[in-house]
Enzyme design. Structure first.
Site, PDB file in Angstrom:
ATOM      1  N   PHE A 148     -50.210  98.174 173.358  1.00 27.86           N
ATOM      2  CA  PHE A 148     -49.945  96.903 172.674  1.00 27.86           C
ATOM      3  C   PHE A 148     -51.000  95.912 173.139  1.00 27.86           C
ATOM      4  O   PHE A 148     -50.999  95.463 174.275  1.00 27.86           O
ATOM      5  CB  PHE A 148     -48.552  96.356 172.976  1.00 27.86           C
ATOM      6  CG  PHE A 148     -48.285  95.081 172.205  1.00 27.86           C
ATOM      7  CD1 PHE A 148     -47.849  95.142 170.898  1.00 27.86           C
ATOM      8  CD2 PHE A 148     -48.517  93.840 172.779  1.00 27.86           C
ATOM      9  CE1 PHE A 148     -47.641  93.977 170.166  1.00 27.86           C
ATOM     10  CE2 PHE A 148     -48.311  92.671 172.056  1.00 27.86           C
ATOM     11  CZ  PHE A 148     -47.874  92.735 170.741  1.00 27.86           C
ATOM     12  N   ASP A 233     -57.170  95.442 179.764  1.00 25.47           N
ATOM     13  CA  ASP A 233     -56.335  94.403 179.156  1.00 25.47           C
ATOM     14  C   ASP A 233     -55.261  94.025 180.170  1.00 25.47           C
ATOM     15  O   ASP A 233     -54.243  94.698 180.296  1.00 25.47           O
ATOM     16  CB  ASP A 233     -55.712  94.925 177.863  1.00 25.47           C
ATOM     17  CG  ASP A 233     -54.830  93.889 177.173  1.00 25.47           C
ATOM     18  OD1 ASP A 233     -54.464  92.874 177.813  1.00 25.47           O
ATOM     19  OD2 ASP A 233     -54.484  94.095 175.991  1.00 25.47           O
ATOM     20  N   LYS A 262     -51.976  84.797 178.589  1.00 23.40           N
ATOM     21  CA  LYS A 262     -50.615  84.473 179.001  1.00 23.40           C
ATOM     22  C   LYS A 262     -50.542  83.571 180.223  1.00 23.40           C
ATOM     23  O   LYS A 262     -50.607  82.357 180.116  1.00 23.40           O
ATOM     24  CB  LYS A 262     -49.804  85.745 179.178  1.00 23.40           C
ATOM     25  CG  LYS A 262     -49.554  86.477 177.855  1.00 23.40           C
ATOM     26  CD  LYS A 262     -48.513  87.549 177.954  1.00 23.40           C
ATOM     27  CE  LYS A 262     -48.366  88.334 176.661  1.00 23.40           C
ATOM     28  NZ  LYS A 262     -47.935  87.545 175.502  1.00 23.40           N
TER      29      LYS A 262
END
Length: 416
Positions: A148, A233, A262
Site C-alpha cells: 500500500f 516507503d 504522515k
C-alpha cells in the site's frame, strides 16, 4: 459576536449529513470526534475514547502536541505560503535538518504520502534514463504484493488489492510485482532495465507484515550489485513508530531513497518528502517537477519541530519500551483461541482475531463501545498503533478492553 458552534447536532444527525453529502470512499466507525489531546479523543456528546490508531501514524506525537501547536501558531503569525516561486526563511533549515536526520544530502518536499511516492517513481525513472542508461520508456520498478503506497492512478496500477484497483484502468505500465519476502523472486525481477525496488520495510495496510529476518539486507545487497535504487516507503513505519527513527534500521539497512510523510507533519499539516543523495535527486532541473504547497513555510516550521523532537531519541525509546509491553501482552492472547497471530514492531501491531469471534470491523465496533478506537483491515485483522505519547496505564487499559471484547477478564474503568 458569539463563538461559532462547531459540530452542532446529535451524532446521528452529523453522521447522516456525512452520508448524504460526502462521497462514500470511507466507512468510518460511528463516532463523531469534536476535540482531542494526547492519546485521547472526545466525541460531540463528551465521551472520551483512547486513540489506538494515531491517524495511521500521522499522530505519532499525539493530538495537539504542545510543541507542534506552538510552532504552527508562531508561523501562522508570520507567513504560511509563498509557493516555490520565491525563497522563504524556513525552507533551507528544513531541507538541511531532514537530510541530516536521514543521513542523506537532498530533500524534495511534497504534501501527502501518495505525492511523495509518485515523486519517488518519477525520480527512479529519471535516474534510470539519465544515470543508469536504461533505454527510453523501458524503466521498470519492482514492488511487493500486498503493498500500500497510496491511491493515485499510477500507484494503484501496481496494487494487488482489488478494492483499491478495480475499475480504474487503463493502468500505468512499468512495474513488476513480486511476493513480499521472496528473495528468489526479487532476484529474478532485477533485470537490466530495473531502476528501483520500492518497498515498505513493514507493510502497514496489509496487516503490519514484517518481512523474514535478513530479507531487507539481502534486497539491499541485490540492488547494490545490479545498480538499482532501493527506495524505502517509510510513510507509516518511519519517524519513531517502530522504536527506531526508521524501520529499516532494525535490519541495519540504509536505502538509497527514503519516502516520508504522515508523522512528518505532526498531525498538524500534511508534509511529505523524498530524501536521497545528490547523485539521485540531482537529476531534476527547474520546471521538471514541483508542488504549489510542497515545502511551504507552515509545513517547514512544523516539520522542523518534529525533526528536533526526533533528534532527542525520546520518542524512539518510548516506542521501543512500550512496544515491548504491547507485544508481550498481545502475545499472551495467542494460542487461547481468540487471537491467531500478532505481528509488528514497536508501538505497531497487526492482530489476527479468530474469525468465529467476528470480523475486524465488528471487533473494532465492540472496542469503540468500550472507549477504544482501532481500525480493521483484511477480514478479521485489527491494527493497533497508538500515539507514541500514550501513557503506560492508558495502554494497559486499552489492552484490558481488547481482552474483554475477546472474552478475557480484566477490563477496567476509563483512566482519569
Amino acid at each position: 459576536m458569539p463563538e461559532p458552534e462547531y459540530g452542532a447536532g446529535t451524532p446521528a444527525e452529523l453522521i447522516a449529513a456525512t452520508g448524504a453529502h460526502s462521497a462514500h470512499t470511507y466507512h468510518p466507525l460511528p463516532v463523531v470526534i469534536a476535540s482531542a489531546e494526547g492519546a485521547w479523543m472526545t466525541d460531540v456528546g463528551g465521551r472520551r475514547y483512547l486513540d489506538m490508531l494515531a491517524g495511521y501514524s500521522a499522530l505519532n506525537f499525539g493530538h495537539r502536541n504542545r510543541r507542534l501547536i506552538e510552532a504552527a501558531r508562531a508561523q501562522l503569525d508570520r507567513v504560511t505560503l509563498t509557493s516555490r516561486a520565491f525563497h522563504h526563511d524556513r525552507f533551507g533549515a528544513f531541507c538541511t535538518e531532514l537530510a541530516e536526520l536521514c543521513g542523506m544530502e537532498m530533500v524534495l518536499p511534497m504534501n501527502t504520502g501518495s505525492e511523495a511516492v509518485e515523486t519517488a517513481v518519477k525520480t527512479a525513472r529519471k535516474w534510470g534514463y539519465k544515470v543508469k542508461g536504461v533505454p527510453d520508456g523501458m524503466a521498470k520498478i519492482v514492488v511487493a504484493a500486498n503493498n500500500f503506497h497510496g491511491r493515485t492512478t499510477t500507484i494503484i496500477s501496481f496494487s494487488t488489492d482489488p478494492e483499491a484497483r478495480a475499475d480504474y484502468g487503463p493502468y500505468t505500465p512499468g512495474f513488476e510485482i513480486v511476493p513480499y519476502g521472496d528473495l528468489t523472486a526479487m532476484d529474478a525481477a532485477l533485470t537490466d532495465n530495473a531502476v528501483a525496488v520500492l518497498i515498505e520495510p513493514i507493510q502497514g495496510e496489509a496487516g503490519v507484515l514484517v518481512p523474514p529476518p535478513g530479507y531487507l539486507p539481502a534486497v539491499r545487497e541485490l540492488t547494490r550489485e545490479r545498480n538499482v535504487l532501493f527506495m524505502a516507503d517509510e510513510v507509516q513505519s518511519g519517524l519513531g513508530r517502530t522504536g527506531r527513527t526508521f524501520a529499516c534500521e532494525h535490519e541495519g539497512v540504509v536505502p538509497d531513497v527514503y519516502v516520508l510523510g504522515k508523522a512528518l507533519g505532526g498531525g498538524v499539516v500534511p508534509v511529505s518528502a523524498v530524501v536521497s543523495s545528490a547523485a539521485v535527486l540531482g537529476v531534476f532541473r527547474p520546471g521538471e517537477h514541483g508542488s504549489t504547497f510542497g515545502g511551504n513555510p507552515l509545513a517547514c516550521a512544523v516539520a522542523l519541530e518534529v525533526i528536533a523532537m526526533l533528534r532527542t531519541g525520546e520518542f524512539q525509546r518510548r516506542a521501543a519500551e512500550l512496544g515491548d509491553r504491547l507485544h508481550h501482552e498481545l502475545g499472551l492472547l495467542v494460542g487461547g483461541g481468540a487471537v491467531k497471530r500478532v505481528r509488528g514492531r514497536g508501538l505497531w501491531a497487526g492482530v489476527d482475531i479468530a474469525p468465529e469471534l467476528g470480523t475486524g470491523r465488528e471487533i473494532s465496533e465492540r472496542l469503540m463501545e468500550r472507549g477504544v478506537l482501532v481500525k480493521d483491515t483484511h477480514g478479521s485483522t485489527i491494527r493497533i498503533a497508538p500515539p507514541l505519547v500514550i501513557g503506560e496505564e492508558d495502554l494497559d487499559w486499552g489492552l484490558d478492553q481488547l481482552r474483554a471484547v475477546l472474552g478475557w477478564a480484566g477490563a477496567g474503568t476509563v483512566p482519569a
